[in-house]
Design an enzyme around this catalytic site. Structure first.
Site, mmCIF file in Angstrom:
data_model
loop_
_atom_site.group_PDB
_atom_site.id
_atom_site.type_symbol
_atom_site.label_atom_id
_atom_site.label_comp_id
_atom_site.label_asym_id
_atom_site.label_seq_id
_atom_site.Cartn_x
_atom_site.Cartn_y
_atom_site.Cartn_z
ATOM 1 N N SER A 162 -55.340 10.135 -10.459
ATOM 2 C CA SER A 162 -54.033 10.550 -10.979
ATOM 3 C C SER A 162 -54.084 11.975 -11.535
ATOM 4 O O SER A 162 -53.169 12.770 -11.292
ATOM 5 C CB SER A 162 -53.526 9.565 -12.024
ATOM 6 O OG SER A 162 -54.514 9.326 -12.984
ATOM 7 N N ASP B 73 -60.537 15.473 -17.533
ATOM 8 C CA ASP B 73 -60.298 15.237 -16.109
ATOM 9 C C ASP B 73 -59.747 16.489 -15.428
ATOM 10 O O ASP B 73 -60.136 16.831 -14.310
ATOM 11 C CB ASP B 73 -59.318 14.072 -15.914
ATOM 12 C CG ASP B 73 -59.832 12.797 -16.567
ATOM 13 O OD1 ASP B 73 -61.018 12.767 -16.936
ATOM 14 O OD2 ASP B 73 -59.046 11.850 -16.718
ATOM 15 N N LEU C 281 -61.855 7.147 -10.693
ATOM 16 C CA LEU C 281 -62.292 8.475 -10.267
ATOM 17 C C LEU C 281 -61.242 9.540 -10.561
ATOM 18 O O LEU C 281 -61.293 10.636 -10.037
ATOM 19 C CB LEU C 281 -62.623 8.450 -8.767
ATOM 20 C CG LEU C 281 -63.671 7.409 -8.376
ATOM 21 C CD1 LEU C 281 -63.874 7.384 -6.869
ATOM 22 C CD2 LEU C 281 -64.995 7.690 -9.075
ATOM 23 N N ASP D 143 -63.457 13.716 -25.773
ATOM 24 C CA ASP D 143 -62.757 14.967 -25.396
ATOM 25 C C ASP D 143 -61.505 15.150 -26.238
ATOM 26 O O ASP D 143 -61.163 16.252 -26.649
ATOM 27 C CB ASP D 143 -62.445 15.011 -23.884
ATOM 28 C CG ASP D 143 -61.533 13.906 -23.374
ATOM 29 O OD1 ASP D 143 -61.352 12.875 -24.073
ATOM 30 O OD2 ASP D 143 -60.980 14.053 -22.260
HETATM 31 P P1 NG1 Z 1 -59.767 7.909 -17.532
HETATM 32 O O1 NG1 Z 1 -59.063 6.730 -18.077
HETATM 33 O O2 NG1 Z 1 -61.057 7.616 -16.904
HETATM 34 O O3 NG1 Z 1 -58.903 8.750 -16.629
HETATM 35 C C1 NG1 Z 1 -59.464 8.842 -19.999
HETATM 36 C C2 NG1 Z 1 -58.880 10.206 -20.362
HETATM 37 C C3 NG1 Z 1 -59.985 11.227 -20.609
HETATM 38 C C4 NG1 Z 1 -61.005 10.704 -21.599
HETATM 39 C C5 NG1 Z 1 -61.502 9.314 -21.136
HETATM 40 C C6 NG1 Z 1 -62.464 8.682 -22.106
HETATM 41 C C7 NG1 Z 1 -56.716 10.716 -19.334
HETATM 42 C C8 NG1 Z 1 -56.010 11.365 -18.206
HETATM 43 N N1 NG1 Z 1 -58.052 10.715 -19.282
HETATM 44 O O4 NG1 Z 1 -60.099 8.910 -18.761
HETATM 45 O O5 NG1 Z 1 -59.412 12.441 -21.077
HETATM 46 O O6 NG1 Z 1 -60.489 10.639 -22.904
HETATM 47 O O7 NG1 Z 1 -60.416 8.422 -20.964
HETATM 48 O O8 NG1 Z 1 -63.585 9.496 -22.278
HETATM 49 O O9 NG1 Z 1 -56.095 10.215 -20.269
#
Ligand code: NG1
Length: 361
Positions: free
Chosen positions: A106, A149, A103, A15
């Site tokens: 945050s 997210d 999940l 993303d």
């Molecule tokens: P997680 O760590 O699951 O919240 C993070 C990033 C996403 C995406 C994923 C990997 C944040 C808030 N979220 O997700 O945008 O890059 O890693 O696909 O940094």
């Protein structure tokens, strides 16, 4: 105001390169009840994390790393960057979304609190406007993530996965076939977001950017069709691996959407496994526990499984047929969780029912 958690079905670590991803929101959420204040004070109470109070000054700076107040500040700062500081709220926050369970609790907090601050000031905001401020807003907490997210928390639709595109921003809802079931299983290894895992995350992102620049390309979207030939021009190492992961994962997202649309669970499952292998071998963001969890899911009758989210611990997402769901759940408990004392079913092995986003209740 509320915002749900999410699980990413496929499209991992892409993303932030502007490539499309396929998350779905869950029927679990963070809820913010509030009373508008007549001044700039922001007060928030959470049953789990206690009370916080601060003045909505400009600019806001972070408090100690890891403190949940940073998400409240991030929301206020994100709004202030676009619309200026507004009046505060007196809020009480509840959640049925387990924290540190992969999940995205945050981001759900950030989204829900932002919507509450805006609503208290009589302002609406569009998906587009919220996506301009929220992913950058979360960087206030020290993370440099993408927008997956926040998009999932905002515009998901019940019963559907959401194909989120970033350039230009768009969301397409894909109905999840009736007899598909997704489980989210925790590896019981936690990746501390504010710690070394975050540096590793940022390194993956930087390696991908450098690879693209070395090839003289501006956008990953331009690299997909020429990926194998282009990769051959890169020296062996993390940059090439990152490039190969990113381009192949983007193609897997396209294939996964088509598999979901034609109700081909076997093909979708194979794509999950291929995604996991690429995250493990090329991007190197898996860990032994996640690899074992994916294996245990397959031994228990799943159609496919892979790590979900940033990795370095956290969760796996597992696809199975509804008739096999109880067997897969039992199999995971016997094969993976049996000798792990800290296992708690309600928190660590979750039926991921596709729910609505905050803007599409
Ligand atoms: P997680 O760590 O699951 O919240 C993070 C990033 C996403 C995406 C994923 C990997 C944040 C808030 N979220 O997700 O945008 O890059 O890693 O696909 O940094």
């Amino acid at each position: 105001m509320w915002a749900p958690g999410r699980v990413n079905l496929i499209g991992e670590h892409i993303d932030y390169h502007g490539l499309a991803v396929l998350p779905m929101a869950l029927e679990r959420r963070v809820e913010v009840k509030f009373r508008p204040q007549a001044d700039r004070r922001i007060v928030a109470r959470s049953t789990s994390y206690g009370r916080r109070e601060f003045a909505w000054s400009q600019p806001l700076t972070p408090v100690a790393a890891g403190d949940w107040e940073n998400y409240l500040r991030a929301a206020a700062q994100a709004i202030a960057g676009k619309w200026g500081a507004l009046d505060g709220i007196d809020a009480s926050i509840t959640s049925d979304l387990p924290a540190a369970a992969g999940l995205s609790s945050s981001s759900a907090l950030l989204v829900a609190f932002t919507l509450a601050l805006l609503a208290a000031n009589g302002r609406g905001a569009t998906f587009q406007e919220l996506m301009e401020i929220l992913p950058d807003g979360e960087q206030f907490v020290g993370t440099r993530g993408g927008g997956m997210d926040h998009a999932a928390a905002l515009v998901s639709k019940a019963g559907c996965a959401t194909l989120v595109e970033f350039a230009p921003l768009a969301a397409r809802h894909i109905p999840v076939p009736r007899d598909w079931r997704f489980l989210v299983a925790h590896s019981l290894q936690t990746a501390e977001k504010s710690g070394p895992a975050r540096e590793e995350y940022n390194r993956r992102r930087a390696a991908g950017d450098t690879a693209l620049a070395r090839l003289g390309l501006r956008r990953y979207a331009d690299a997909l069709e020429i990926a194998p030939a282009a990769a051959a021009k890169l020296a062996e190492g993390p940059e090439r691996d990152s490039f190969l992961h990113t381009t192949s994962e983007a193609l897997r997202v396209r294939a996964a959407v088509s598999a979901m649309e034609r109700d081909d669970g076997e093909a979708f499952g194979r794509l999950l496994l291929a995604s996991h292998a690429s995250l493990r071998d090329r991007l190197r963001v898996s860990c032994a526990a996640l690899d074992r969890l994916v294996e245990a899911a397959m031994e228990s009758g799943a159609l496919g499984a892979r790590l979900t989210g940033a990795g370095f611990g956290g969760c796996a997402v597992i696809l199975c047929r509804s008739r096999d769901a109880a067997q897969v759940r039992r199999g995971l408990i016997e094969r993976f969780y049996a000798d792990r004392g800290e296992f708690d079913q309600g928190r660590h092995l979750i039926d991921a029912v596709p729910g609505a986003g905050a803007l599409h209740p």
